[in-house]
Design an enzyme around this catalytic site. Structure first.
Site, PDB file in Angstrom:
ATOM      1  N   THR A 291      42.748   0.384 -52.023  1.00 54.39           N
ATOM      2  CA  THR A 291      43.719   0.273 -53.109  1.00 54.39           C
ATOM      3  C   THR A 291      43.668   1.440 -54.082  1.00 54.39           C
ATOM      4  O   THR A 291      44.567   1.583 -54.907  1.00 54.39           O
ATOM      5  CB  THR A 291      43.502  -1.037 -53.883  1.00 54.39           C
ATOM      6  N   ASP A 292      42.645   2.268 -53.997  1.00 56.22           N
ATOM      7  CA  ASP A 292      42.557   3.457 -54.850  1.00 56.22           C
ATOM      8  C   ASP A 292      42.296   4.689 -53.985  1.00 56.22           C
ATOM      9  O   ASP A 292      41.453   5.520 -54.305  1.00 56.22           O
ATOM     10  CB  ASP A 292      41.448   3.283 -55.895  1.00 56.22           C
ATOM     11  N   LEU A 293      43.063   4.809 -52.907  1.00 56.00           N
ATOM     12  CA  LEU A 293      42.880   5.943 -52.003  1.00 56.00           C
ATOM     13  C   LEU A 293      43.402   7.208 -52.676  1.00 56.00           C
ATOM     14  O   LEU A 293      44.604   7.359 -52.902  1.00 56.00           O
ATOM     15  CB  LEU A 293      43.616   5.696 -50.685  1.00 56.00           C
TER      16      LEU A 293
END
Length: 240
Positions: free
Chosen positions: A166-168
């Site tokens: 979700t925080d790539l």
């Protein structure tokens, strides 16, 4: 994996990686007393790098970000031990390793209840030796086509494992001194079925490269992005 559980505390750990007393291992003071702190990094809080008997590790206390984080800095709603942030990340890392994704080995996770409804959490993971994130590297040098292929291949492997990061972003992809690609920081990440979400995940990564290109002048161009996406496209995802 072994588990230590009481009414107020839950610890899961890998005894092959952690030989220190698990209940003590989440305290930075413990490591300081042993003269085993080897570094630190600042984010939402301080991540401590410590040298265990088996390996170097990163010790992180879970903290909230944003405006809500200023009000409730480091506690979360409790709905079961397996759903706590630390235990969920510990399990997800093991899942990724089983699917041959290069991620830090999870060493230990802890959740401590605060009354009936809230908890705090900590995690110990492997510290990847001699590594830098892509932002740091691209601030100084370009990467070869093969390395961009390798980055794309590792992202594809993560997606094939059904994991949405979700925080790539380009801070969470690192290279060690052998140019091996690693993906880090899986807090709040989760498993998803299907492939519809994968394109949005790649778009997020692309935006982070563009942002850092404007902010720090990193050595990135659209050819680099196409190289990254080439492996993914060949395997059935159209990418950006």
């Amino acid at each position: 994996m072994q588990i230590i559980q009481t009414k107020q505390q839950y610890i899961c750990y890998n005894p092959e990686l952690l030989t220190e007393t698990p209940e003590m291992a989440f305290s930075s003071e413990f490591w300081q007393q042993q003269n085993k702190i080897i570094g630190s990094a600042q984010g939402r809080g301080t991540t401590w790098f410590v040298q265990g008997e088996k390996l170097a590790m990163a010790l992180r206390h879970y903290r909230r970000g944003g405006l809500f984080g200023k009000l409730v800095a480091d506690s979360y709603l409790f709905s079961g031990w397996d759903k706590t942030r630390s235990v969920a990340e510990f399990s997800l890392l093991n899942h990724l390793i089983a699917h041959q994704v290069n991620v830090p080995k999870p060493v230990a996770a802890r959740a401590v209840r605060l009354g009936w409804f809230r908890y705090q959490a900590d995690i110990l993971v492997e510290k990847i030796a001699n590594s830098r994130d892509l932002v740091g590297i691209l601030g100084q040098e370009t990467l070869s086509q093969q390395v961009w292929f390798d980055v794309g291949a590792m992202i594809k492997r993560m997606h094939d494992a059904g994991v949405c990061h979700t925080d790539l972003n380009c801070h969470n992809i690192i290279l060690d001194d052998h140019k091996t690609v690693w993906i880090i920081d899986f807090d709040k990440c989760y498993r998803l079925e299907g492939a519809n979400w994968q394109e949005k995940n790649l778009a997020r990564l692309h935006r982070s490269f563009i942002k850092e290109q404007g902010k720090r002048g990193i050595l990135f161009n659209e050819d680099n992005w196409q190289w990254l996406c080439k492996v993914i496209r060949v395997n059935g995802n159209k990418g950006q």
